[in-house]
Scaffold this motif. Structure first.
Motif, PDB file in Angstrom:
ATOM      1  N   ASP A  76       7.859  10.225 -18.562  1.00  0.00           N
ATOM      2  CA  ASP A  76       7.435   9.035 -19.288  1.00  0.00           C
ATOM      3  C   ASP A  76       6.048   8.583 -18.842  1.00  0.00           C
ATOM      4  OD1 ASP A  76       8.337   8.341 -16.798  1.00  0.00           O
ATOM      5  OD2 ASP A  76       9.560   6.663 -17.440  1.00  0.00           O
ATOM      6  N   ARG A  77       5.508   7.621 -19.564  1.00  0.00           N
ATOM      7  CA  ARG A  77       4.176   7.093 -19.247  1.00  0.00           C
ATOM      8  C   ARG A  77       4.185   6.433 -17.873  1.00  0.00           C
ATOM      9  NH1 ARG A  77       5.223   4.064 -23.890  1.00  0.00           N
ATOM     10  NH2 ARG A  77       4.862   2.303 -22.523  1.00  0.00           N
ATOM     11  N   PHE A  78       3.003   6.307 -17.280  1.00  0.00           N
ATOM     12  CA  PHE A  78       2.877   5.660 -15.967  1.00  0.00           C
ATOM     13  C   PHE A  78       3.428   4.240 -16.025  1.00  0.00           C
ATOM     14  CE2 PHE A  78       0.708   3.285 -12.645  1.00  0.00           C
ATOM     15  CZ  PHE A  78       0.824   4.138 -11.560  1.00  0.00           C
ATOM     16  N   PHE A  79       2.990   3.468 -17.040  1.00  0.00           N
ATOM     17  CA  PHE A  79       3.500   2.118 -17.244  1.00  0.00           C
ATOM     18  C   PHE A  79       4.725   2.230 -18.139  1.00  0.00           C
ATOM     19  CE2 PHE A  79      -0.981   1.469 -16.243  1.00  0.00           C
ATOM     20  CZ  PHE A  79      -0.870   0.590 -15.183  1.00  0.00           C
ATOM     21  N   SER A  80       5.886   2.235 -17.521  1.00  0.00           N
ATOM     22  CA  SER A  80       7.130   2.516 -18.224  1.00  0.00           C
ATOM     23  C   SER A  80       8.249   1.669 -17.628  1.00  0.00           C
ATOM     24  CB  SER A  80       7.475   4.003 -18.061  1.00  0.00           C
ATOM     25  OG  SER A  80       7.770   4.274 -16.696  1.00  0.00           O
ATOM     26  N   PRO A  81       9.443   1.740 -18.221  1.00  0.00           N
ATOM     27  CA  PRO A  81      10.584   1.055 -17.608  1.00  0.00           C
ATOM     28  C   PRO A  81      10.847   1.526 -16.170  1.00  0.00           C
ATOM     29  CG  PRO A  81      11.099   1.617 -19.870  1.00  0.00           C
ATOM     30  CD  PRO A  81       9.777   2.274 -19.547  1.00  0.00           C
ATOM     31  N   ALA A  82      10.543   2.780 -15.877  1.00  0.00           N
ATOM     32  CA  ALA A  82      10.718   3.276 -14.505  1.00  0.00           C
ATOM     33  C   ALA A  82       9.824   2.507 -13.536  1.00  0.00           C
ATOM     34  CB  ALA A  82      10.423   4.772 -14.433  1.00  0.00           C
ATOM     35  N   ALA A  87       0.840  -1.207   0.000  1.00  0.00           N
ATOM     36  CA  ALA A  87       0.000   0.000   0.000  1.00  0.00           C
ATOM     37  C   ALA A  87       0.873   1.254   0.000  1.00  0.00           C
ATOM     38  CB  ALA A  87      -0.935  -0.011   1.211  1.00  0.00           C
ATOM     39  N   GLY A  88       1.908   1.268   0.814  1.00  0.00           N
ATOM     40  CA  GLY A  88       2.832   2.401   0.827  1.00  0.00           C
ATOM     41  C   GLY A  88       3.601   2.525  -0.473  1.00  0.00           C
ATOM     42  N   MET A  89       3.945   1.387  -1.073  1.00  0.00           N
ATOM     43  CA  MET A  89       4.692   1.377  -2.329  1.00  0.00           C
ATOM     44  C   MET A  89       3.890   2.010  -3.463  1.00  0.00           C
ATOM     45  SD  MET A  89       6.478  -1.871  -4.248  1.00  0.00           S
ATOM     46  CE  MET A  89       5.043  -2.506  -5.091  1.00  0.00           C
ATOM     47  N   LEU A  90       2.619   1.697  -3.540  1.00  0.00           N
ATOM     48  CA  LEU A  90       1.776   2.289  -4.579  1.00  0.00           C
ATOM     49  C   LEU A  90       1.723   3.806  -4.424  1.00  0.00           C
ATOM     50  CD1 LEU A  90      -0.153   2.077  -6.966  1.00  0.00           C
ATOM     51  CD2 LEU A  90      -2.001   1.688  -5.319  1.00  0.00           C
ATOM     52  N   ASN A  91       1.510   4.271  -3.216  1.00  0.00           N
ATOM     53  CA  ASN A  91       1.508   5.714  -2.949  1.00  0.00           C
ATOM     54  C   ASN A  91       2.848   6.330  -3.332  1.00  0.00           C
ATOM     55  OD1 ASN A  91       0.143   8.091  -1.530  1.00  0.00           O
ATOM     56  ND2 ASN A  91       2.100   7.960  -0.480  1.00  0.00           N
ATOM     57  N   SER A  92       3.921   5.644  -2.991  1.00  0.00           N
ATOM     58  CA  SER A  92       5.269   6.136  -3.278  1.00  0.00           C
ATOM     59  C   SER A  92       5.499   6.332  -4.767  1.00  0.00           C
ATOM     60  CB  SER A  92       6.300   5.156  -2.721  1.00  0.00           C
ATOM     61  OG  SER A  92       7.605   5.586  -3.001  1.00  0.00           O
ATOM     62  N   TYR A  93       5.127   5.337  -5.570  1.00  0.00           N
ATOM     63  CA  TYR A  93       5.355   5.452  -7.007  1.00  0.00           C
ATOM     64  C   TYR A  93       4.567   6.613  -7.595  1.00  0.00           C
ATOM     65  CZ  TYR A  93       5.803   4.524 -11.952  1.00  0.00           C
ATOM     66  OH  TYR A  93       6.066   4.665 -13.291  1.00  0.00           O
ATOM     67  N   PHE A 104      11.085   0.481 -10.428  1.00  0.00           N
ATOM     68  CA  PHE A 104      10.505   0.812  -9.126  1.00  0.00           C
ATOM     69  C   PHE A 104       9.999  -0.446  -8.420  1.00  0.00           C
ATOM     70  CE2 PHE A 104       7.076   2.051  -6.304  1.00  0.00           C
ATOM     71  CZ  PHE A 104       7.663   3.085  -5.585  1.00  0.00           C
ATOM     72  N   VAL A 105       9.276  -1.284  -9.145  1.00  0.00           N
ATOM     73  CA  VAL A 105       8.748  -2.521  -8.553  1.00  0.00           C
ATOM     74  C   VAL A 105       9.907  -3.436  -8.153  1.00  0.00           C
ATOM     75  CG1 VAL A 105       7.407  -4.613  -9.019  1.00  0.00           C
ATOM     76  CG2 VAL A 105       6.496  -2.378  -9.670  1.00  0.00           C
ATOM     77  N   ALA A 106      10.917  -3.569  -9.008  1.00  0.00           N
ATOM     78  CA  ALA A 106      12.073  -4.420  -8.688  1.00  0.00           C
ATOM     79  C   ALA A 106      12.775  -3.909  -7.428  1.00  0.00           C
ATOM     80  CB  ALA A 106      13.042  -4.457  -9.869  1.00  0.00           C
ATOM     81  N   LEU A 107      13.023  -2.613  -7.377  1.00  0.00           N
ATOM     82  CA  LEU A 107      13.667  -2.026  -6.203  1.00  0.00           C
ATOM     83  C   LEU A 107      12.835  -2.281  -4.955  1.00  0.00           C
ATOM     84  CD1 LEU A 107      15.676  -0.192  -4.659  1.00  0.00           C
ATOM     85  CD2 LEU A 107      14.243   1.734  -5.374  1.00  0.00           C
ATOM     86  N   ASN A 108      11.542  -2.076  -5.055  1.00  0.00           N
ATOM     87  CA  ASN A 108      10.699  -2.217  -3.877  1.00  0.00           C
ATOM     88  C   ASN A 108      10.496  -3.664  -3.466  1.00  0.00           C
ATOM     89  OD1 ASN A 108       9.604   0.375  -2.596  1.00  0.00           O
ATOM     90  ND2 ASN A 108       9.796   0.799  -4.777  1.00  0.00           N
ATOM     91  N   LEU A 109      10.612  -4.595  -4.383  1.00  0.00           N
ATOM     92  CA  LEU A 109      10.614  -6.006  -3.988  1.00  0.00           C
ATOM     93  C   LEU A 109      11.860  -6.311  -3.156  1.00  0.00           C
ATOM     94  CD1 LEU A 109       9.242  -7.777  -7.190  1.00  0.00           C
ATOM     95  CD2 LEU A 109       8.088  -7.505  -4.970  1.00  0.00           C
ATOM     96  N   VAL A 110      12.991  -5.765  -3.577  1.00  0.00           N
ATOM     97  CA  VAL A 110      14.222  -5.931  -2.798  1.00  0.00           C
ATOM     98  C   VAL A 110      14.068  -5.245  -1.434  1.00  0.00           C
ATOM     99  CG1 VAL A 110      16.676  -5.321  -2.666  1.00  0.00           C
ATOM    100  CG2 VAL A 110      15.717  -6.218  -4.800  1.00  0.00           C
ATOM    101  N   MET A 111      13.531  -4.031  -1.425  1.00  0.00           N
ATOM    102  CA  MET A 111      13.323  -3.320  -0.161  1.00  0.00           C
ATOM    103  C   MET A 111      12.337  -4.060   0.741  1.00  0.00           C
ATOM    104  SD  MET A 111      15.236  -0.614   0.066  1.00  0.00           S
ATOM    105  CE  MET A 111      16.530  -1.445  -0.825  1.00  0.00           C
TER     106      MET A 111
END
Length: 138
Positions: free
Chosen positions: A74-80, A56-62, A84-91
């Motif tokens: 860039d677009r919302f659905f982008s390489p960023a 929930a916090g991750m979605l707000n963060s992005y 972001f998802v990869a980084l936050n999975l690690v976090m």
């Protein structure tokens, strides 16, 4: 005017860090609130509560770091988003490991363990978001 350029750039980075901190406070409040509701009030498993509240916090963060802090074009659905998802999975893994360490290993109360785990991951997150996730935003 090289000196002026450095001051402007330094101010921009300081402003980004301040915005990131504001978004981080909101993310943390969302994360902690959902965690407290699930783990404390509803009695859900602490680790399931961690995954749901962190998400929930991750979605707000992005949403807010993308649009406000780093002003990504860039677009919302982008390489960023993928970064972001990869980084936050690690976090999430790091914060859950720290939660285990503070809660199960040290025996700290759930919410204290959560606060400590969150503090450690926040420091790592700004640098990774700035240098990797939203690196093209200027």
């Amino acid at each position: 005017m090289k000196g002026g350029f450095q001051v402007d750039r330094g101010f921009k980075e300081l402003l980004r860090a301040a915005k990131f901190a504001v978004v981080g406070v909101a993310n943390t409040l969302i994360d902690m609130g959902v965690f407290a509701l699930l783990a404390q009030v509803l009695g859900l498993n602490v680790y399931l509560s961690q995954v749901i509240s962190y998400s929930a916090g991750m979605l707000n963060s992005y949403v807010f770091n993308r649009s406000w802090t780093f002003q990504a074009k860039d677009r919302f659905f982008s390489p960023a988003l993928v970064r972001f998802v990869a980084l936050n999975l690690v976090m999430l893994l790091v914060s859950t490991g720290l939660l285990w360490f503070f809660f199960d290993f040290w025996g700290l109360p759930k919410l204290i363990a959560k606060v400590l785990a969150t503090g450690f991951t926040l420091v790592l997150s700004f640098g990774a978001n700035r240098l990797w996730v939203f690196r093209q935003a200027e």
